[in-house]
Design a protein around this motif. Sequence first.
Motif, PDB file in Angstrom:
ATOM      1  N   ASP A   1      56.368 -15.608-101.461  1.00 48.88           N
ATOM      2  CA  ASP A   1      54.917 -15.540-101.313  1.00 48.88           C
ATOM      3  C   ASP A   1      54.394 -14.108-101.269  1.00 48.88           C
ATOM      4  N   TRP A   2      55.182 -13.198-100.726  1.00 53.58           N
ATOM      5  CA  TRP A   2      54.679 -11.861-100.442  1.00 53.58           C
ATOM      6  C   TRP A   2      55.137 -10.809-101.442  1.00 53.58           C
ATOM      7  N   ARG A   3      55.703 -11.266-102.553  1.00 55.52           N
ATOM      8  CA  ARG A   3      56.131 -10.313-103.583  1.00 55.52           C
ATOM      9  C   ARG A   3      54.922  -9.597-104.197  1.00 55.52           C
ATOM     10  N   THR A   4      53.833 -10.332-104.437  1.00 49.37           N
ATOM     11  CA  THR A   4      52.647  -9.732-105.066  1.00 49.37           C
ATOM     12  C   THR A   4      52.019  -8.647-104.203  1.00 49.37           C
ATOM     13  N   PRO A   5      51.671  -8.918-102.935  1.00 51.58           N
ATOM     14  CA  PRO A   5      51.101  -7.827-102.132  1.00 51.58           C
ATOM     15  C   PRO A   5      52.078  -6.681-101.905  1.00 51.58           C
ATOM     16  N   ALA A   6      53.386  -6.970-101.892  1.00 49.89           N
ATOM     17  CA  ALA A   6      54.370  -5.895-101.726  1.00 49.89           C
ATOM     18  C   ALA A   6      54.329  -4.940-102.914  1.00 49.89           C
ATOM     19  N   ILE A   7      54.246  -5.499-104.125  1.00 48.99           N
ATOM     20  CA  ILE A   7      54.168  -4.659-105.324  1.00 48.99           C
ATOM     21  C   ILE A   7      52.857  -3.883-105.344  1.00 48.99           C
ATOM     22  N   LEU A   8      51.762  -4.559-104.999  1.00 47.56           N
ATOM     23  CA  LEU A   8      50.460  -3.890-104.973  1.00 47.56           C
ATOM     24  C   LEU A   8      50.451  -2.731-103.983  1.00 47.56           C
ATOM     25  N   LEU A   9      51.057  -2.937-102.816  1.00 45.55           N
ATOM     26  CA  LEU A   9      51.039  -1.880-101.803  1.00 45.55           C
ATOM     27  C   LEU A   9      51.939  -0.716-102.160  1.00 45.55           C
TER      28      LEU A   9
ATOM     29  N   ALA B   1      55.621  -6.067 -94.760  1.00 45.16           N
ATOM     30  CA  ALA B   1      57.070  -6.035 -94.521  1.00 45.16           C
ATOM     31  C   ALA B   1      57.525  -7.309 -93.813  1.00 45.16           C
ATOM     32  N   VAL B   2      56.764  -7.728 -92.798  1.00 45.43           N
ATOM     33  CA  VAL B   2      57.107  -8.960 -92.083  1.00 45.43           C
ATOM     34  C   VAL B   2      56.933 -10.169 -92.996  1.00 45.43           C
ATOM     35  N   GLY B   3      55.859 -10.189 -93.791  1.00 43.85           N
ATOM     36  CA  GLY B   3      55.676 -11.276 -94.746  1.00 43.85           C
ATOM     37  C   GLY B   3      56.808 -11.340 -95.752  1.00 43.85           C
ATOM     38  N   LEU B   4      57.280 -10.183 -96.177  1.00 41.15           N
ATOM     39  CA  LEU B   4      58.344 -10.128 -97.181  1.00 41.15           C
ATOM     40  C   LEU B   4      59.680 -10.588 -96.613  1.00 41.15           C
ATOM     41  N   VAL B   5      59.897 -10.419 -95.315  1.00 40.62           N
ATOM     42  CA  VAL B   5      61.161 -10.855 -94.726  1.00 40.62           C
ATOM     43  C   VAL B   5      61.116 -12.320 -94.295  1.00 40.62           C
TER      44      VAL B   5
ATOM     45  N   ALA C   1      63.121  -6.814 -97.804  1.00 48.94           N
ATOM     46  CA  ALA C   1      62.046  -6.347 -96.921  1.00 48.94           C
ATOM     47  C   ALA C   1      62.424  -5.036 -96.239  1.00 48.94           C
ATOM     48  N   ALA C   2      63.667  -4.933 -95.775  1.00 52.20           N
ATOM     49  CA  ALA C   2      64.117  -3.698 -95.131  1.00 52.20           C
ATOM     50  C   ALA C   2      64.088  -2.540 -96.122  1.00 52.20           C
ATOM     51  N   GLY C   3      64.549  -2.804 -97.351  1.00 53.82           N
ATOM     52  CA  GLY C   3      64.508  -1.767 -98.375  1.00 53.82           C
ATOM     53  C   GLY C   3      63.084  -1.370 -98.717  1.00 53.82           C
ATOM     54  N   TRP C   4      62.188  -2.357 -98.776  1.00 56.32           N
ATOM     55  CA  TRP C   4      60.778  -2.077 -99.046  1.00 56.32           C
ATOM     56  C   TRP C   4      60.180  -1.225 -97.930  1.00 56.32           C
ATOM     57  N   TRP C   5      60.535  -1.509 -96.698  1.00 62.76           N
ATOM     58  CA  TRP C   5      60.038  -0.733 -95.562  1.00 62.76           C
ATOM     59  C   TRP C   5      60.484   0.722 -95.668  1.00 62.76           C
ATOM     60  N   VAL C   6      61.756   0.943 -95.963  1.00 62.26           N
ATOM     61  CA  VAL C   6      62.265   2.310 -96.108  1.00 62.26           C
ATOM     62  C   VAL C   6      61.556   3.027 -97.264  1.00 62.26           C
TER      63      VAL C   6
END
Length: 449
Positions: free
Chosen positions: A368-376, A359-363, A138-143
């Motif tokens: 569960d939040w892998r799909t919206p993270a990839i989409l975003l 980011a919060v969902g991913l951490v 999640a931290a890496g995704w945020w950066v």
Amino acid sequence: MTSRSPSLTAGASRAGRDRTAAEGWRAFRESPRVLWTALVVIHLAVFLLLLPMMRRGELGGDLPVYSNWATEALGGGIWPVFGYDWVYPAGALVPILLPRVFGPGLYTVVWLVLVAAANGIALQALIRRGRLLRTQTAAGWWVLTVGILAPVDLLRLEGFTAPMVVVGMLFLGSRPRIAGLLLAAATWIKVWPAAVIVAVIVASTRRWVVLATGAAVSAAITLAVVLGGGASHLDSFVNQQNGRPLQIEAPLSTPWLWMSMLGVAGARLFHDSTLITEEVTGPGDAWVVANGTWVMLGVMGALVVLLAIATWRLSRLVHPMGKEVDLVLVGALSLATAFIVFNKVGSPQYMLWLTPIVAVGLVLRPPDWRTPAILLLAVAVLTTLVFPTFYFALIALHPLVLILLAARNALLVVVLGWSVTKLWAAAFVAQPVPLGTRPFGTAVRNTSY
């Protein structure tokens, strides 16, 4: 006695080396030191890219507008909100005025330093939470999203509100008063964090603490504006949106944007010199301009009802501390995405309404939040390609850029569909489950934020 085949031994050796290399790469990219270095490099790179424009006095975008407002106010002129209607809530005065205290020549530098500090605080909060799961995804995704969206992340007010929402949501379970303060303060800077507050009020057991703290913050800001003589302008940021035409980047504007490109009679782009935006008009847009806001509010109202039903139903199936995390996150994402998809106004920085929630969902709920993270991530890339990379081509109605924008807007609809599907499942589809089992994804050690 048998011996291993040389080929099998070599294969096992290669597999071991590959596994070691993969683990080493993961350890490297998820190292807090690497993440901090990447964040600093991103902010430094943006500063260096802006430096020539700053020296020539040619810096465009919102920062010069912010600087002019601050210079006029602190120079003895009329203050926004206190003296006239303003497009932002009153709380936006704080981040806009603060860099001007150090002098007009340093406005952009101080702004970037303050935004870097805000992003750093959010990163540290994500890193700290990630240690519970022994992953810094999640931290890496945020950066990564900060880097991709840097042209708007670092140069707009969302650069402050997005980190505030990250920290506020992470504090909801352990420090609800701080969460309420941060979320309320962020809403008084830009309206969008209200989507998160609504989700908290409907689905979280911390609702009353957040409400009380938010009410206190709102009362303090309201009192300050009233005492300063700005009572009649306090809600002007709402009125400023009424009657606005369709902004070209809004998903609702897509048909008229294509009409303009295809040369349909009456369809055209025009520049709003007051709000410094590009708008579009054309046949049949009058109804959307007049009623678009009500449609948006209606959709969001329906989502609130759906969230309330899901909250009520799941409260009878699972322990509250096991379900509220999921409902707050999914509810916040659905409301914030609907705020974008059904809005007449659309700007690239609106993507920063979604990245804090994901980011919060991913951490908190990584599977569960892998799909919206990839989409975003795809949404972020397409957004930056449209603005600022090919923005002049967009204004010139280049078909390829219109396709990029349409793809970005379609992905936003997919994100909205993902979140609504989750809410619908919680409200009407999910089967009864044993006490303590979460309705979405797999359990993690800390289910109460």
